[in-house]
Write a protein that holds these residues in place. Sequence first.
Motif, PDB file in Angstrom:
ATOM      1  N   LEU A 141     -79.456 -30.611 -15.206  1.00  0.00           N
ATOM      2  CA  LEU A 141     -78.986 -30.238 -16.553  1.00  0.00           C
ATOM      3  C   LEU A 141     -77.487 -30.476 -16.679  1.00  0.00           C
ATOM      4  CD1 LEU A 141     -80.988 -27.009 -17.422  1.00  0.00           C
ATOM      5  CD2 LEU A 141     -81.529 -29.392 -17.860  1.00  0.00           C
ATOM      6  N   PRO A 163     -76.539 -34.692 -26.477  1.00  0.00           N
ATOM      7  CA  PRO A 163     -75.913 -34.710 -27.799  1.00  0.00           C
ATOM      8  C   PRO A 163     -74.966 -33.519 -27.937  1.00  0.00           C
ATOM      9  CG  PRO A 163     -78.225 -34.028 -27.951  1.00  0.00           C
ATOM     10  CD  PRO A 163     -77.984 -34.442 -26.534  1.00  0.00           C
ATOM     11  N   ALA A 170     -75.722 -29.752 -28.671  1.00  0.00           N
ATOM     12  CA  ALA A 170     -76.535 -28.974 -27.743  1.00  0.00           C
ATOM     13  C   ALA A 170     -75.690 -28.153 -26.776  1.00  0.00           C
ATOM     14  CB  ALA A 170     -77.472 -29.901 -26.955  1.00  0.00           C
ATOM     15  N   ARG A 225     -76.217 -24.132 -26.567  1.00  0.00           N
ATOM     16  CA  ARG A 225     -77.501 -23.749 -25.997  1.00  0.00           C
ATOM     17  C   ARG A 225     -77.574 -24.133 -24.509  1.00  0.00           C
ATOM     18  NH1 ARG A 225     -81.735 -20.273 -25.963  1.00  0.00           N
ATOM     19  NH2 ARG A 225     -83.580 -21.281 -25.149  1.00  0.00           N
ATOM     20  N   VAL A 251     -78.628 -21.890 -21.275  1.00  0.00           N
ATOM     21  CA  VAL A 251     -79.696 -22.241 -20.331  1.00  0.00           C
ATOM     22  C   VAL A 251     -79.154 -22.253 -18.899  1.00  0.00           C
ATOM     23  CG1 VAL A 251     -81.262 -24.091 -19.605  1.00  0.00           C
ATOM     24  CG2 VAL A 251     -81.048 -23.534 -22.031  1.00  0.00           C
ATOM     25  N   SER A 282     -87.260 -18.292 -22.592  1.00  0.00           N
ATOM     26  CA  SER A 282     -87.033 -19.439 -23.464  1.00  0.00           C
ATOM     27  C   SER A 282     -86.016 -20.409 -22.849  1.00  0.00           C
ATOM     28  CB  SER A 282     -86.572 -18.942 -24.828  1.00  0.00           C
ATOM     29  OG  SER A 282     -85.892 -19.954 -25.523  1.00  0.00           O
ATOM     30  N   ALA A 283     -84.993 -19.854 -22.210  1.00  0.00           N
ATOM     31  CA  ALA A 283     -84.009 -20.718 -21.542  1.00  0.00           C
ATOM     32  C   ALA A 283     -84.674 -21.505 -20.418  1.00  0.00           C
ATOM     33  CB  ALA A 283     -82.846 -19.886 -21.005  1.00  0.00           C
ATOM     34  N   ASP A 330     -86.653 -24.255 -21.917  1.00  0.00           N
ATOM     35  CA  ASP A 330     -85.775 -25.365 -22.296  1.00  0.00           C
ATOM     36  C   ASP A 330     -85.402 -26.202 -21.070  1.00  0.00           C
ATOM     37  OD1 ASP A 330     -85.804 -24.931 -24.969  1.00  0.00           O
ATOM     38  OD2 ASP A 330     -83.740 -24.237 -25.137  1.00  0.00           O
ATOM     39  N   ALA A 331     -85.107 -25.531 -19.977  1.00  0.00           N
ATOM     40  CA  ALA A 331     -84.798 -26.269 -18.743  1.00  0.00           C
ATOM     41  C   ALA A 331     -85.977 -27.160 -18.381  1.00  0.00           C
ATOM     42  CB  ALA A 331     -84.474 -25.296 -17.610  1.00  0.00           C
ATOM     43  N   LEU A 353     -86.306 -30.206 -20.724  1.00  0.00           N
ATOM     44  CA  LEU A 353     -85.351 -31.285 -20.442  1.00  0.00           C
ATOM     45  C   LEU A 353     -85.731 -32.025 -19.161  1.00  0.00           C
ATOM     46  CD1 LEU A 353     -82.213 -29.273 -21.508  1.00  0.00           C
ATOM     47  CD2 LEU A 353     -82.934 -31.430 -22.535  1.00  0.00           C
ATOM     48  N   MET A 355     -78.658 -36.166 -35.522  1.00  0.00           N
ATOM     49  CA  MET A 355     -78.422 -36.873 -34.257  1.00  0.00           C
ATOM     50  C   MET A 355     -77.436 -36.136 -33.347  1.00  0.00           C
ATOM     51  SD  MET A 355     -80.406 -39.636 -34.047  1.00  0.00           S
ATOM     52  CE  MET A 355     -79.685 -40.461 -32.623  1.00  0.00           C
ATOM     53  N   THR A 356     -76.711 -35.145 -33.870  1.00  0.00           N
ATOM     54  CA  THR A 356     -75.852 -34.367 -32.972  1.00  0.00           C
ATOM     55  C   THR A 356     -76.680 -33.343 -32.184  1.00  0.00           C
ATOM     56  OG1 THR A 356     -75.340 -32.514 -34.462  1.00  0.00           O
ATOM     57  CG2 THR A 356     -73.988 -34.506 -34.672  1.00  0.00           C
ATOM     58  N   ARG A 357     -77.953 -33.196 -32.540  1.00  0.00           N
ATOM     59  CA  ARG A 357     -78.802 -32.246 -31.809  1.00  0.00           C
ATOM     60  C   ARG A 357     -80.099 -32.914 -31.360  1.00  0.00           C
ATOM     61  NH1 ARG A 357     -80.454 -27.363 -34.468  1.00  0.00           N
ATOM     62  NH2 ARG A 357     -80.545 -28.517 -36.434  1.00  0.00           N
ATOM     63  N   GLY A 358     -79.988 -34.191 -30.981  1.00  0.00           N
ATOM     64  CA  GLY A 358     -81.184 -34.875 -30.514  1.00  0.00           C
ATOM     65  C   GLY A 358     -80.902 -36.314 -30.126  1.00  0.00           C
ATOM     66  N   ARG A 359     -81.920 -37.006 -29.634  1.00  0.00           N
ATOM     67  CA  ARG A 359     -81.770 -38.375 -29.160  1.00  0.00           C
ATOM     68  C   ARG A 359     -83.050 -39.173 -29.442  1.00  0.00           C
ATOM     69  NH1 ARG A 359     -78.272 -39.748 -24.992  1.00  0.00           N
ATOM     70  NH2 ARG A 359     -79.849 -41.274 -24.408  1.00  0.00           N
ATOM     71  N   THR A 363     -84.279 -26.648 -27.265  1.00  0.00           N
ATOM     72  CA  THR A 363     -83.651 -26.068 -28.446  1.00  0.00           C
ATOM     73  C   THR A 363     -82.288 -26.728 -28.695  1.00  0.00           C
ATOM     74  OG1 THR A 363     -84.627 -23.991 -27.699  1.00  0.00           O
ATOM     75  CG2 THR A 363     -83.002 -23.855 -29.466  1.00  0.00           C
ATOM     76  N   ASP A 364     -82.019 -27.112 -29.916  1.00  0.00           N
ATOM     77  CA  ASP A 364     -80.764 -27.798 -30.271  1.00  0.00           C
ATOM     78  C   ASP A 364     -80.600 -29.139 -29.567  1.00  0.00           C
ATOM     79  OD1 ASP A 364     -79.799 -26.066 -32.147  1.00  0.00           O
ATOM     80  OD2 ASP A 364     -78.479 -24.964 -30.795  1.00  0.00           O
ATOM     81  N   ASP A 365     -81.668 -29.647 -28.991  1.00  0.00           N
ATOM     82  CA  ASP A 365     -81.578 -30.904 -28.243  1.00  0.00           C
ATOM     83  C   ASP A 365     -82.964 -31.555 -28.256  1.00  0.00           C
ATOM     84  OD1 ASP A 365     -80.797 -32.946 -26.642  1.00  0.00           O
ATOM     85  OD2 ASP A 365     -80.131 -31.697 -24.966  1.00  0.00           O
ATOM     86  N   ARG A 403     -85.541 -34.343 -28.401  1.00  0.00           N
ATOM     87  CA  ARG A 403     -85.508 -35.743 -27.981  1.00  0.00           C
ATOM     88  C   ARG A 403     -86.854 -36.410 -28.239  1.00  0.00           C
ATOM     89  NH1 ARG A 403     -81.768 -35.447 -22.499  1.00  0.00           N
ATOM     90  NH2 ARG A 403     -80.131 -34.185 -23.475  1.00  0.00           N
ATOM     91  N   GLY A 422     -84.618 -18.976 -29.413  1.00  0.00           N
ATOM     92  CA  GLY A 422     -84.838 -18.419 -28.080  1.00  0.00           C
ATOM     93  C   GLY A 422     -85.808 -17.255 -28.051  1.00  0.00           C
TER      94      GLY A 422
END
Lengths: 496, 496
Positions: free
Chosen positions: A24, A33, A36, A39, A43, B15-16, B19-20, B23, B222-226, B239-241, B243, B279
């Motif tokens: 990470l 991005p 993120a 958050r 994490v 939730s964290a 998210d890990a 990713l 696009m600032t919170r994804g790819r 979350t906030d990412d 993809r 979260g």
Amino acid sequence: MNAYDHLHRLFGRLSALEDAGGLLSWDRDTIMPEGAAGRRATVMATLGGLQHEMLTAPEVTDWLGMASADGDFWKQANLNEMKRIHARAVAVPGDLVEALSKAGSEAEMVWRKARADNDFKSLLPYLQTVLDLTRESATAIGEALSVSPYDALLDGFDPGMTQQAITPIFETLARALPPLLQEVLEQQASVGGIPPVGSAPFPIADQEKLGVSMMRQVGFDMTRGRLDVSAHPFCGGATDDVRITTRYETDDFLPAFLGVIHETGHALYEQGLPAEWQGQPVGRARGMTLHESQSLLMEMQVTRSRAFATFAAPIMASAFGGRGSWKPDDLYRRMTRVSPGFIRVDADEVTYPAHIIVRYELEVAMIEGRLALKDLPEAFNARIKDMLGLDVPDDRRGCLQDIHWPLGLWGYFPCYALGALTAAQLFASAKTALPDIGNEIQRGEFSNLLGWLRTAVHERGSSASTQDIISAATGKPLGAEDYLRHVRARYIDGER
Amino acid sequence: MNAYDHLHRLFGRLSALEDAGGLLSWDRDTIMPEGAAGRRATVMATLGGLQHEMLTAPEVTDWLGMASADGDFWKQANLNEMKRIHARAVAVPGDLVEALSKAGSEAEMVWRKARADNDFKSLLPYLQTVLDLTRESATAIGEALSVSPYDALLDGFDPGMTQQAITPIFETLARALPPLLQEVLEQQASVGGIPPVGSAPFPIADQEKLGVSMMRQVGFDMTRGRLDVSAHPFCGGATDDVRITTRYETDDFLPAFLGVIHETGHALYEQGLPAEWQGQPVGRARGMTLHESQSLLMEMQVTRSRAFATFAAPIMASAFGGRGSWKPDDLYRRMTRVSPGFIRVDADEVTYPAHIIVRYELEVAMIEGRLALKDLPEAFNARIKDMLGLDVPDDRRGCLQDIHWPLGLWGYFPCYALGALTAAQLFASAKTALPDIGNEIQRGEFSNLLGWLRTAVHERGSSASTQDIISAATGKPLGAEDYLRHVRARYIDGER
């Protein structure tokens, strides 16, 4: 499950969480991005908090008290590491860990602006808080490990390393380096300027291809790692997934090239750790000194040699379509140019230790309460003058240049220079063990060298101390002699 | 901390960790070096195991018993979700979870070869084990939730969804679709072939640029994804990412383009979830049916419309340098071509539900013990013949084509078709609420539509059931009418 098995399972899980954090963190520094960031911090803090809770749970103390290694050397070494890691973790109260982490984050933010503004005073109160908390934490850990506060900090980066071991070595260097530097500079001046190597622009795609081909050539396993781009190059990632980064400029290919080699040195260490102890404390790299020794052995000892320049120049020429002149001797001279400067991270291998010695002396004095932070700039500049003959023009290029102290990383700096000395000492032994190594490098053959490093360093994991690994590999304790001999040989006598 | 606060903290940490895992899973499917696969599985299993342990710790039951939402609607909904998640987790013994996971992994591996070899018999014993364990698990969860085993499985993908709700809808579709398909095919045959759109090759870099520009256009942040590449397109990350991925072929740009739009639909849902409940369980997307409705609303309802084709054709032409012919009408006809085939994932929007209905009927029968696995191929082929008029030539193109059952994912299939129906029903309501939406789409304006979806679906998170969210947004319970009306309008009457 017996107590040892419980510990084995616990530390295996901790290692998996650490790998998750490593990936990470790599992701954050390369491709995440921007939106993120908040958050991601949550994490990663959750992962860190869980690790701390799991490690400091009451039953762990019981297991450590009862566990037996059954006379097995590696199990015993593993158990010793578990005890060391556990002792450090339980020594510091949770709220102090949290306060230090928070103060470090705040000071880091203030530092970014203070450095840009050349305004040490604005950082001072924040740095003072971090220093106070660091001293408190170091005292607590020191009491738990029966060592001094500064040694407790050192131990966090290079387990078992002590001020007592470092100080005489650095004193030797502090005496020897200034006159040696004078000699080197005179020698360089007598030879004259260096013609350009190649012809800009150097397209990034070509640089990357060259970098990957060199990584493979020296032994990096691309099925268990990657090369990517980040603002600040690093070696990170996870077990079996070692990811290095670099940054490219199109007007010069050397910084990225040497950066890739440097990080590859770190990565070879990680990829060479004992596979049967993967995920256990004893299977980890020993510490920052040996880690830095592996990157500097590849970058400084191997790559900036005349033999390597002879091997690499035609490959580089071909990578960049043959534009410009690619004489091995010019490449070698560019890679061994010595030039005293203000910025540590830009320093060459002859002046680099001076930057570290200054920081070491000052940080020991800060931790021991002998240097007040308000007096830091003056003390810093005075010692830079002594060691490098330079007048620091402003704090931006002085004591404000590094992020380490604002982050609370007292005890980290010496590992850089110790790594350079260790690299020189290991490579001197490798040359004795492998008499043909110079010719091998000139032919681009690195497998014998890598094999030697695997046995001498990588495969030992954390089964012995830094000092013992160095002594076993080189027949003597860590010292400055081989480094000073190397500098004299390469920069004054003329390397063959 | 009171009991609710304890739960809030616990589920925030879970939730964290999720998210890990999200990713790391994205990383594995896009950029992970192959040699890291084994270790990555260990890391992800550790994260999953920790989540399960934290969720099923004894104190959680106490907290859930004591916690109060103090009359707050969202807190109460959050608490309800916590209870549902907890009830499912504690219902299944740990060794059954593990056995099912292991059996699924084994069956998946066997399935890959069995599908390639067209050899259902070799999969049979492995699939039987997975089915037996799935039924055992479904029975345990069903008892805990007071629902039937199949409803317990459904609830895992779409909380609250029931066989009783699905069966009459699918029966309506099963009656209506075969004759409707005949009409559509006759209509299409009467119009003749479709001229090519654009001219291959379509460079990947151009496709990617077009994809990203469309993502932005419809509202992806696009600032919170790819957007990246993977073998099987998906929407993942954290979350906030958020993809999304796609895969490119240079001889046709449409599959990747429509794939990107589809995954963007999923991503817009994730990016639009209620930020103040980030979260927490109630802040999550409601389930697979609404998720699929968001992707299909964007892909099927919006993008394959005549209005969108009119908007997009010139943009596509310019993205690919104007080579070839780019008539909006040809593009529209290509995007709405109907052609019954064997493979579910390649199906158009008219034939797709038939694939699902067949699987739904069969999987209910398997879970209820009315269909023996050895009779699956024959039953599968017979129902495909009924629904699509096709003779399945081999199991590879029949009951062996999907990974779901080998992985133990009974209960997942219906969500795909329910998503398609929901998309049609939501879009019909959106058109009523936004009378100018057709013109807006033709001008490339999506903000009103996105705003409507935000309010109607995204921002509700998991604060209500799928059924209640649909009813509130469309004024009626989920049904097949709007979907059938849409198909007739687009494919028979002719969409304006």
